[in-house]
Design an enzyme around this catalytic site. Structure first.
Site, PDB file in Angstrom:
ATOM      1  N   LYS A  54       0.864  -1.175   0.317  1.00 58.93           N
ATOM      2  CA  LYS A  54       0.060   0.066   0.038  1.00 58.93           C
ATOM      3  C   LYS A  54       0.823   1.330  -0.014  1.00 58.93           C
ATOM      4  O   LYS A  54       0.368   2.291  -0.274  1.00 58.93           O
ATOM      5  CB  LYS A  54      -1.044  -0.261   1.159  1.00 58.93           C
ATOM      6  CG  LYS A  54      -1.847  -1.229   1.124  1.00 58.93           C
ATOM      7  CD  LYS A  54      -2.485  -1.560  -0.124  1.00 58.93           C
ATOM      8  CE  LYS A  54      -3.347  -2.827  -0.079  1.00 58.93           C
ATOM      9  NZ  LYS A  54      -2.722  -4.157   0.454  1.00 58.93           N
ATOM     10  N   TYR A 268     -12.049 -15.061   2.875  1.00 60.36           N
ATOM     11  CA  TYR A 268     -10.968 -14.067   3.077  1.00 60.36           C
ATOM     12  C   TYR A 268     -10.468 -13.933   4.670  1.00 60.36           C
ATOM     13  O   TYR A 268     -11.388 -13.968   5.438  1.00 60.36           O
ATOM     14  CB  TYR A 268     -11.632 -12.452   2.867  1.00 60.36           C
ATOM     15  CG  TYR A 268     -10.807 -11.422   3.192  1.00 60.36           C
ATOM     16  CD1 TYR A 268      -9.822 -10.857   2.096  1.00 60.36           C
ATOM     17  CD2 TYR A 268     -10.673 -10.743   4.519  1.00 60.36           C
ATOM     18  CE1 TYR A 268      -8.824  -9.999   2.707  1.00 60.36           C
ATOM     19  CE2 TYR A 268      -9.879  -9.932   4.917  1.00 60.36           C
ATOM     20  CZ  TYR A 268      -8.901  -9.529   3.903  1.00 60.36           C
ATOM     21  OH  TYR A 268      -7.984  -8.411   4.210  1.00 60.36           O
ATOM     22  N   TYR A 294      -2.775 -12.678   2.649  1.00 57.64           N
ATOM     23  CA  TYR A 294      -2.497 -12.520   1.475  1.00 57.64           C
ATOM     24  C   TYR A 294      -1.050 -13.149   0.889  1.00 57.64           C
ATOM     25  O   TYR A 294      -1.397 -14.177  -0.195  1.00 57.64           O
ATOM     26  CB  TYR A 294      -2.168 -10.895   1.143  1.00 57.64           C
ATOM     27  CG  TYR A 294      -3.349 -10.067   1.423  1.00 57.64           C
ATOM     28  CD1 TYR A 294      -4.488  -9.741   0.507  1.00 57.64           C
ATOM     29  CD2 TYR A 294      -3.335  -9.366   2.614  1.00 57.64           C
ATOM     30  CE1 TYR A 294      -5.345  -8.843   0.854  1.00 57.64           C
ATOM     31  CE2 TYR A 294      -4.551  -8.523   2.945  1.00 57.64           C
ATOM     32  CZ  TYR A 294      -5.463  -8.396   2.017  1.00 57.64           C
ATOM     33  OH  TYR A 294      -6.448  -7.700   2.261  1.00 57.64           O
TER      34      TYR A 294
HETATM   35  C1  PLP Z   1      -3.775  -5.101   0.156  1.00 56.23           C
HETATM   36  C2  PLP Z   1      -2.506  -6.518   0.218  1.00 56.23           C
HETATM   37  C3  PLP Z   1      -2.558  -7.270  -0.808  1.00 56.23           C
HETATM   38  C4  PLP Z   1      -3.429  -7.302  -2.232  1.00 56.23           C
HETATM   39  O1  PLP Z   1      -3.461  -6.028  -2.892  1.00 56.23           O
HETATM   40  P1  PLP Z   1      -4.545  -5.397  -3.529  1.00 56.23           P
HETATM   41  O2  PLP Z   1      -3.792  -4.223  -4.416  1.00 56.23           O
HETATM   42  O3  PLP Z   1      -5.737  -5.040  -2.601  1.00 56.23           O
HETATM   43  O4  PLP Z   1      -4.925  -6.397  -4.594  1.00 56.23           O
HETATM   44  C5  PLP Z   1      -1.366  -8.352  -0.973  1.00 56.23           C
HETATM   45  N1  PLP Z   1      -0.754  -8.543  -0.081  1.00 56.23           N
HETATM   46  C6  PLP Z   1      -0.759  -7.711   1.138  1.00 56.23           C
HETATM   47  C7  PLP Z   1       0.215  -7.883   2.349  1.00 56.23           C
HETATM   48  C8  PLP Z   1      -1.897  -6.638   1.286  1.00 56.23           C
HETATM   49  O5  PLP Z   1      -2.109  -5.970   2.313  1.00 56.23           O
END
Ligand code: PLP
Length: 339
Positions: A54, A268, A294
């Site tokens: 992010k 999720y 993730y």
């Molecule tokens: C938010 C996030 C993702 C996914 O990315 P997006 O842009 O939301 O698809 C992947 N890995 C981590 C650790 C995240 O925080």
């Protein structure tokens, strides 16, 4: 491609390292010379209060927020959101207030999930936090909070979940440029990039960036929430919008967007044994920390697909999008299963 015209503000530690993963490569070797050579792009090392994907998006979003004279960032995420943590840190860094809405999306009532990991850090970073039940209309909550901020004389800037709009996705256009430059410098031909795909900005930015520069490197998104059709449609729409900002919408085609959503498991943020095995595997082959929501799920997919021969003979790049801070929110789920 002229990204400076979008006036990003600079605070990320870039370029992030790009390294081989000798341990995982050896682990994935298959009889007869099969298996991939695996490299890793360390976007867990972007430097903002623990870092993660992010941060690149926030460079562009903060640029826009400051250009609009905002004084308060408003955003939302799941309780263990890494996006929210990085947004709270960016707000602190630029002397802005931060209003956060957290959705109890996984239904967990565990103390560590609700109090530790990213939530603890959100509080430390000075964000104002409100929690709402799972299934709440989060876009409506964002609008409501922005109206409240404006009502008391503040100047809100709303960042969608995951920072995933076309401005945020520009951060991953930049990552695509950076990665291709690093591969060229290393004399490395990349056959495929593998990344977790959630709110879509990372996947869409990469696809848009690679398409606009004509790099011809396929991206495989491993889904963490939505079904394949929905995920690919979301990524495609955002990749087109992002490429349009760059003046080349038509260079992104539908076939460029590929998501494999077979590894979501129960849902999720819900962890299964294969995710735990993936966390353990790369921790022990290369000393790399992934996250349960993730990157652990993306690695679950990478390991399974690799065992099926999907990457035989390829050089693949795993994009490490961060999230290890969330491990502590899952302590009670992981404890006793790590031996
Ligand atoms: C938010 C996030 C993702 C996914 O990315 P997006 O842009 O939301 O698809 C992947 N890995 C981590 C650790 C995240 O925080």
């Amino acid at each position: 491609m002229h990204l400076a015209r979008f006036n990003p503000v600079r605070f990320a530690h870039l370029p992030t390292p790009f390294e081989p993963l000798p341990g995982l490569t050896e682990h994935l070797a298959r009889p007869g010379g099969g298996g991939p050579a695996v490299w890793i792009k360390r976007d867990d090392c972007t430097g903002l209060a623990g870092g993660g994907n992010k941060t690149r998006k926030l460079e562009y979003l903060l640029g826009d927020a400051l250009a609009n004279d905002a004084d308060t960032l408003v955003t939302q995420g799941a309780i263990q959101s890494n996006h929210v943590r990085q947004t709270a840190a960016a707000a602190a860094r630029f002397g802005m207030a931060c209003e956060i809405i957290l959705e109890a999306r996984t239904g967990s009532d565990a103390v560590d999930y609700n109090r530790s990991g990213n939530v603890l850090l959100d509080e430390l970073l000075g964000a104002r936090i409100r929690t709402v039940p799972g299934g709440t209309d989060m876009n409506q909550e964002l609008a409501k909070t922005a109206a409240e901020v404006a009502g008391r004389g503040g100047r809100p800037y709303v960042i969608p979940g995951g920072g995933s709009n076309c401005i945020g996705a520009l951060g991953y256009v930049e990552c695509a440029l950076e990665l291709v430059a690093q591969a060229n410098e290393a004399g490395l031909e990349i056959d495929r990039i593998v990344t977790a795909t959630g709110s879509a900005g990372t996947h869409a930015g990469l696809v848009a960036g690679l398409a606009v520069m004509g790099a011809d490197i396929p991206v495989l998104g491993i889904g963490v929430r939505a079904l394949k059709d929905v995920q690919e449609a979301n990524v495609y729409k955002l990749a087109r919008e992002t490429a349009a900002l760059l003046g080349h919408e038509d260079r992104v085609t539908r076939e460029m967007v590929v998501a494999d959503c077979d590894f979501v498991g129960a849902g999720y943020g819900l962890v299964d044994q294969a995710v735990i095995d993936a966390l353990k595997t790369i921790a022990r082959t290369d000393g790399i920390l992934l996250d349960p929501v993730y990157t652990g799920k993306a690695m679950k997919g990478l390991l399974a697909l690799s065992a099926q021969g999907e990457f035989d003979g390829e050089t693949i790049v795993f994009l490490h999008t961060g999230g290890a801070q969330g491990l502590f929110g899952y302590q009670s789920e992981l404890e006793g299963k790590l031996q």
